[in-house]
Scaffold this active site. Structure first.
Site, short mmCIF file in Angstrom:
data_model
loop_
_atom_site.label_atom_id
_atom_site.label_comp_id
_atom_site.label_asym_id
_atom_site.label_seq_id
_atom_site.Cartn_x
_atom_site.Cartn_y
_atom_site.Cartn_z
N ASP A 1 1.39 -1.04 -0.10
CA ASP A 1 -0.23 -0.15 -0.08
C ASP A 1 0.91 1.30 -0.57
OD1 ASP A 1 -2.34 1.43 0.46
OD2 ASP A 1 -1.75 1.81 2.45
N GLU B 1 1.17 -0.26 -5.16
CA GLU B 1 0.39 0.99 -5.54
C GLU B 1 1.10 1.78 -5.61
OE1 GLU B 1 -3.13 3.35 -3.80
OE2 GLU B 1 -1.73 2.12 -2.29
#
Length: 520
Positions: free
Chosen positions: A207, A264
């Protein structure tokens, strides 16, 4: 080195809260994923990307992690994840988990210790605690805003009861940013990686992989930053030191043969984006260009060309996705209703015909739209509150999946009180209904994935073929698959070849509007 398992894989993103609920609390759980592995096996996916299921107060639905090495009871605890890993592996499906290195939950023991320890302590140095500006420290340390809206700084009350320092949170107030220059931070993250790899997890989705490193002195940002977005010159993200962090992560992951990472990476400049895919950093990086464009042949062409150019810089594998838990569903983006679904099916064929790795978001295979009319009182995304009720946030694309039956909760749960309400008009979109219909979106996805998996024509580099202004045509190597798309209002001539799949019926040798075909 030969091809890796992920280099041509189809990943299926499971948003656990919304996939399937087995204990009747209205929230999806890991046992719900186990219960529906047959669905994923029949769909033909190679791997699952599981959104966060570790211990969390759920301020941001699991991205506020209080214990990264334990499964939250809400999702079934450690026995559930162990069963999922084993059951998925029995079916030849890999498991990748979300990890969140940029921040912790404010309930994490480290942050609680930092609050108690006071200014100038080592406990505070694991985060970004700073004195405020102004005569009495009443102003934040800089002008940074939270991605979710409002200031990125929150002032704390010190142990003696006085107004104190501020701490940095690029997301919600309950997600304080970690200081990756503190040695404890990497040491703990390494423990997390090894903990899950040793339990059979096949990889990680990282993330905010362009976060973590912060610029020296935390300089002010220039101008306003829109909620849920940022640009490449934003000082909050994409600082050069982040690459040292990824190299250290890669060294750990490389000790486990067959394990992989995907980041990401919300960076738009190709050279800057590609740096994350250097041979000693991430294995894969999300490229979000297809999620940011209209259903337009020129825009689609440019997005594909651009993405391939970016991965070519360091010879990494391209990745493709049309939606996820942060990005609205393509059926709605492309116009909603029958037109939106028709275009979404056509774009799925374009995506699946491209070289590289594909990510499908749960419900995409059912043709689910966004729920744009969720009542305000049920909205849960922190963006809604932090934006002063000006941004409705991402709940619209997180509504639970419909499995069976004619009315909500459509087999998702035994409870009618699901964590987000399900629309009654999804009765025609359930897995049960679509399984019985060879013309359904689910049947279409199963066929497309089977062809992609079994046919040799889906190999080789991409070559652009001549097309009209509203058309997009490319081929996979000499004699390979041809994919043709019509984004215009009028039919286009069909390229030569045998049609092996169509997103809508081809009529009289013409490619209808909003339609794609595969030919060999």
């Amino acid at each position: 080195m030969g091809p890796t398992w992920w280099s041509n894989a189809v990943f299926y993103q499971v948003y656990p809260r919304s996939f399937a609920d087995t204990n009747g609390d209205g929230v999806g759980d890991i046992d719900g994923v186990v219960a529906h592995l047959d669905h994923l096996e029949r769909l033909g996916v190679d791997a699952i990307w599981l959104n966060p299921v570790t211990v969390s107060p759920m301020a941001d639905h699991g991205y506020d992690v209080a214990d990264p090495r334990a499964i939250d009871p809400l999702f079934g605890g450690m026995p559930a994840i162990e069963q999922l890993i084993a059951a998925a592996h029995e079916r030849g499906i890999k498991i990748t988990m979300d990890v969140v290195p940029n921040h912790t939950s404010s309930a994490h023991p480290w942050f609680q210790a930092a609050l108690a320890a006071g200014p100038g302590t080592d406990a505070r140095d694991r985060y970004f605690f700073r004195d405020g500006k102004g005569a009495d420290g009443e102003l934040p340390p800089n002008n940074w805003t939270s991605v979710f809206g409002g200031s990125a700084w929150t002032r704390v009350v010190e142990p003696d009861g006085s107004p104190g320092q501020y701490y940095l949170h690029l997301f919600d107030t309950e997600q304080p940013d970690l200081n990756w220059e503190h040695p404890d931070v990497f040491d703990d993250f390494e423990k997390t990686l090894r903990f899950w790899l040793e339990r059979g997890v096949d990889g990680f989705r990282i993330d905010v992989a362009h976060g973590m490193a912060k610029p020296a002195g935390l300089p002010d940002a220039k101008g306003d930053v829109k909620v849920l977005s940022h640009s490449d010159d934003d000082p909050r993200f994409n600082n050069p030191n982040v690459h040292d962090i990824h190299r250290r992560i890669r060294k750990v992951v490389d000790e486990y043969p067959g394990a992989m990472t995907i980041g990401e990476v919300w960076v738009m400049d190709n050279l800057l984006w590609a740096e994350y895919l250097r041979p000693d950093e991430l294995h894969l990086g999300f490229n979000f260009r297809l999620t940011k464009i209209e259903f337009d042949a020129a825009e689609i062409h440019d997005a594909i060309r651009n993405s391939l150019a970016a991965t070519a810089i360091y010879e990494s594998e391209p990745t493709w996705t049309l939606s996820n838990h942060d990005v609205g569903r393509e059926v709605t983006r492309y116009g909603n209703g029958e037109a939106g679904l028709r275009r979404a099916r056509a774009m799925a064929m374009v995506m699946l015909a491209l070289p590289g790795t594909v990510f499908i978001y749960n419900g995409e295979e059912l043709g689910l739209p966004d729920m744009l009319d969720l009542p305000e009182e049920v909205l849960q995304d922190p963006t809604w509150e932090r934006s002063g009720h000006t941004e409705r946030g991402r709940d619209k694309c997180r509504v639970p999946l419909p499995w069976s039956g004619a009315a909500p909760p459509f087999g998702f749960s035994s409870s009618p009180d699901t964590w987000l309400p399900m629309p009654a008009n999804w009765a025609s979109l359930t897995v049960e209904k679509q399984e019985a219909d060879p013309a359904s979106t689910l049947s279409f996805f199963r066929t497309a994935l089977e062809l992609r998996r079994k046919r040799s024509e889906f190999e080789g580099e991409l070559e652009w073929l001549t097309a009209s202004a509203d058309g997009l045509v490319f081929r996979r190597a000499a004699g390979g698959l041809i994919c043709a798309l019509n984004t215009g209002a009028r039919p286009l001539p069909l390229p030569a070849g045998e049609v092996i799949l169509e997103s809508a019926p081809v009529v009289d040798g013409q490619l209808p509007a909003d339609t794609a075909v595969w030919l060999v």
